[in-house]
Design a protein around this motif. Sequence first.
Motif, PDB file in Angstrom:
ATOM      1  N   LEU A  91      70.176   1.701  40.692  1.00 32.33           N
ATOM      2  CA  LEU A  91      70.125   2.461  41.942  1.00 32.33           C
ATOM      3  C   LEU A  91      70.402   1.567  43.147  1.00 32.33           C
ATOM      4  O   LEU A  91      71.081   1.980  44.095  1.00 32.33           O
ATOM      5  N   THR A  92      69.878   0.360  43.128  1.00 32.39           N
ATOM      6  CA  THR A  92      70.086  -0.561  44.248  1.00 32.39           C
ATOM      7  C   THR A  92      71.563  -0.885  44.417  1.00 32.39           C
ATOM      8  O   THR A  92      72.092  -0.880  45.536  1.00 32.39           O
ATOM      9  N   ILE A  93      72.250  -1.173  43.301  1.00 36.24           N
ATOM     10  CA  ILE A  93      73.688  -1.470  43.375  1.00 36.24           C
ATOM     11  C   ILE A  93      74.461  -0.246  43.871  1.00 36.24           C
ATOM     12  O   ILE A  93      75.363  -0.363  44.712  1.00 36.24           O
ATOM     13  N   SER A  94      74.105   0.940  43.362  1.00 35.50           N
ATOM     14  CA  SER A  94      74.776   2.177  43.792  1.00 35.50           C
ATOM     15  C   SER A  94      74.610   2.400  45.288  1.00 35.50           C
ATOM     16  O   SER A  94      75.567   2.732  45.998  1.00 35.50           O
ATOM     17  N   ILE A  95      73.387   2.222  45.782  1.00 35.16           N
ATOM     18  CA  ILE A  95      73.096   2.462  47.194  1.00 35.16           C
ATOM     19  C   ILE A  95      73.838   1.466  48.083  1.00 35.16           C
ATOM     20  O   ILE A  95      74.428   1.832  49.109  1.00 35.16           O
ATOM     21  N   LEU A  96      73.842   0.194  47.679  1.00 40.97           N
ATOM     22  CA  LEU A  96      74.488  -0.841  48.489  1.00 40.97           C
ATOM     23  C   LEU A  96      76.008  -0.760  48.435  1.00 40.97           C
ATOM     24  O   LEU A  96      76.695  -1.362  49.272  1.00 40.97           O
ATOM     25  N   SER A  97      76.538  -0.012  47.457  1.00 38.73           N
ATOM     26  CA  SER A  97      77.993   0.057  47.281  1.00 38.73           C
ATOM     27  C   SER A  97      78.661   1.099  48.178  1.00 38.73           C
ATOM     28  O   SER A  97      79.881   1.093  48.310  1.00 38.73           O
ATOM     29  N   VAL A  98      77.878   1.993  48.752  1.00 43.54           N
ATOM     30  CA  VAL A  98      78.440   3.030  49.621  1.00 43.54           C
ATOM     31  C   VAL A  98      77.632   3.109  50.916  1.00 43.54           C
ATOM     32  O   VAL A  98      76.518   2.589  51.010  1.00 43.54           O
ATOM     33  N   LYS A  99      78.201   3.769  51.924  1.00 42.81           N
ATOM     34  CA  LYS A  99      77.468   3.984  53.157  1.00 42.81           C
ATOM     35  C   LYS A  99      76.272   4.880  52.876  1.00 42.81           C
ATOM     36  O   LYS A  99      76.387   5.896  52.179  1.00 42.81           O
ATOM     37  N   HIS A 100      75.133   4.517  53.443  1.00 42.03           N
ATOM     38  CA  HIS A 100      73.921   5.257  53.122  1.00 42.03           C
ATOM     39  C   HIS A 100      72.930   5.212  54.280  1.00 42.03           C
ATOM     40  O   HIS A 100      73.084   4.436  55.230  1.00 42.03           O
ATOM     41  N   MET A 101      71.924   6.048  54.164  1.00 44.77           N
ATOM     42  CA  MET A 101      70.820   6.045  55.124  1.00 44.77           C
ATOM     43  C   MET A 101      69.510   6.097  54.343  1.00 44.77           C
ATOM     44  O   MET A 101      69.368   6.901  53.420  1.00 44.77           O
ATOM     45  N   ILE A 102      68.577   5.221  54.690  1.00 48.49           N
ATOM     46  CA  ILE A 102      67.284   5.172  54.002  1.00 48.49           C
ATOM     47  C   ILE A 102      66.161   5.404  55.009  1.00 48.49           C
ATOM     48  O   ILE A 102      66.109   4.760  56.062  1.00 48.49           O
ATOM     49  N   VAL A 103      65.280   6.334  54.670  1.00 49.02           N
ATOM     50  CA  VAL A 103      64.111   6.614  55.497  1.00 49.02           C
ATOM     51  C   VAL A 103      62.866   6.270  54.691  1.00 49.02           C
ATOM     52  O   VAL A 103      62.704   6.722  53.560  1.00 49.02           O
ATOM     53  N   LEU A 104      61.997   5.443  55.276  1.00 50.39           N
ATOM     54  CA  LEU A 104      60.725   5.094  54.641  1.00 50.39           C
ATOM     55  C   LEU A 104      59.647   6.027  55.180  1.00 50.39           C
ATOM     56  O   LEU A 104      59.389   6.065  56.373  1.00 50.39           O
ATOM     57  N   HIS A 105      59.023   6.787  54.299  1.00 49.45           N
ATOM     58  CA  HIS A 105      58.007   7.740  54.726  1.00 49.45           C
ATOM     59  C   HIS A 105      56.656   7.057  54.913  1.00 49.45           C
ATOM     60  O   HIS A 105      56.312   6.122  54.188  1.00 49.45           O
ATOM     61  N   HIS A 106      55.910   7.526  55.891  1.00 50.76           N
ATOM     62  CA  HIS A 106      54.582   6.967  56.149  1.00 50.76           C
ATOM     63  C   HIS A 106      53.638   7.319  55.013  1.00 50.76           C
ATOM     64  O   HIS A 106      53.649   8.436  54.490  1.00 50.76           O
ATOM     65  N   ILE A 107      52.825   6.348  54.648  1.00 52.98           N
ATOM     66  CA  ILE A 107      51.864   6.576  53.569  1.00 52.98           C
ATOM     67  C   ILE A 107      50.669   7.356  54.120  1.00 52.98           C
ATOM     68  O   ILE A 107      49.972   6.907  55.024  1.00 52.98           O
ATOM     69  N   ASN A 108      50.465   8.540  53.603  1.00 55.60           N
ATOM     70  CA  ASN A 108      49.336   9.376  53.991  1.00 55.60           C
ATOM     71  C   ASN A 108      48.887  10.175  52.773  1.00 55.60           C
ATOM     72  O   ASN A 108      49.417  10.005  51.671  1.00 55.60           O
ATOM     73  N   ASP A 109      47.908  11.040  52.960  1.00 61.19           N
ATOM     74  CA  ASP A 109      47.362  11.801  51.837  1.00 61.19           C
ATOM     75  C   ASP A 109      48.426  12.665  51.165  1.00 61.19           C
ATOM     76  O   ASP A 109      48.454  12.798  49.939  1.00 61.19           O
ATOM     77  N   GLN A 110      49.313  13.265  51.964  1.00 61.29           N
ATOM     78  CA  GLN A 110      50.339  14.137  51.426  1.00 61.29           C
ATOM     79  C   GLN A 110      51.317  13.362  50.539  1.00 61.29           C
ATOM     80  O   GLN A 110      51.712  13.836  49.466  1.00 61.29           O
ATOM     81  N   LEU A 111      51.696  12.162  51.003  1.00 56.65           N
ATOM     82  CA  LEU A 111      52.613  11.338  50.214  1.00 56.65           C
ATOM     83  C   LEU A 111      51.953  10.883  48.908  1.00 56.65           C
ATOM     84  O   LEU A 111      52.574  10.917  47.844  1.00 56.65           O
ATOM     85  N   ILE A 112      50.699  10.472  48.982  1.00 55.72           N
ATOM     86  CA  ILE A 112      49.982  10.010  47.789  1.00 55.72           C
ATOM     87  C   ILE A 112      49.878  11.130  46.755  1.00 55.72           C
ATOM     88  O   ILE A 112      50.126  10.928  45.563  1.00 55.72           O
ATOM     89  N   LEU A 113      49.535  12.345  47.210  1.00 58.07           N
ATOM     90  CA  LEU A 113      49.452  13.491  46.302  1.00 58.07           C
ATOM     91  C   LEU A 113      50.812  13.798  45.680  1.00 58.07           C
ATOM     92  O   LEU A 113      50.910  14.143  44.497  1.00 58.07           O
ATOM     93  N   SER A 114      51.866  13.676  46.489  1.00 56.77           N
ATOM     94  CA  SER A 114      53.215  13.923  45.991  1.00 56.77           C
ATOM     95  C   SER A 114      53.609  12.899  44.933  1.00 56.77           C
ATOM     96  O   SER A 114      54.218  13.247  43.908  1.00 56.77           O
ATOM     97  N   LEU A 115      53.265  11.630  45.150  1.00 58.70           N
ATOM     98  CA  LEU A 115      53.579  10.581  44.181  1.00 58.70           C
ATOM     99  C   LEU A 115      52.813  10.790  42.877  1.00 58.70           C
ATOM    100  O   LEU A 115      53.351  10.560  41.786  1.00 58.70           O
TER     101      LEU A 115
END
Length: 279
Positions: A91-115
């Motif tokens: 995945l890292t090679i794929s992402i770095l090989s093309v133009k992309h946008m990455i958003v880091l989500h804030h860690i909160n209760d909703q994210l933890i439950l989703s994970l």
Amino acid sequence: MKKFLLVYGKMLITTLTILVLTSIVVNIPSENNLVTKVMFFLEKLLILVPVIVLYRLFEKNNWGLGMKQMNPLSNFSKGALLGLISITISLTISILSVKHMIVLHHINDQLILSLIYFLVVSFLVSLSEEVLFRGYIQGLASFYYNYKVGIVFSTIFFVAMHGLNNGITLFAFLELVLGGIFLGILRAKTNGLWFGIGFHFLWDFIQVGIFGLSLSEQKGISLLSVTFLEDNILLTGGVWGPEASVITTFVLALLLLSIIIRGFISEKNDKLNKLKAAQ
């Protein structure tokens, strides 16, 4: 011919029963997010029902399904680590090989439950699929023929059932074939399913839970949101996702080649040791 029809017939009955049961669940209309998630869990659990019933009725005393093996936790952990490293590199090679946008989500209760949700989903998917394809189908064919025939049968059914998904491409097909053979060899070499379950588990979770890719069936928040800004199907996999990229296909090919070479070296060393012992 009679033996082939017996083996193939059992496999066909099992898979058709699974398709009927899961299609009933999938077609239940629901606009409630919680109900949708429960239905998804039920769909994966229903894969196990025909397998366990038919195995216990007809096969239990003949061969093992693969759930009982030496050091299951160790095998699961090693498989998970290999799956983590392999898919992260791909995945890292794929992402770095093309133009992309990455958003880091804030860690909160909703994210933890989703994970946690993605962890459970990924485990259920890996457990149900490995029990069906590498446990039942491969075990059945291996018992009546040999482990190589078992790998062929399990891979054919693995590819056929996944091929029903939308957006399949040539590289998606190759990824399924290579992945099916690789997991089949793991089943044969480790005499059980737990290494393959571990590999399959983190292979899936890293995609959906960490990178936020291949989320069509599984709704939730991932740690990252990766968006490809250019339509390079060879590198991004298109609708199928990065699993169908040429990079993932190459990574799986390397994994498969390495396990085949290791097996060849191991067999050669065993023969040499037997010759030395005989002298």
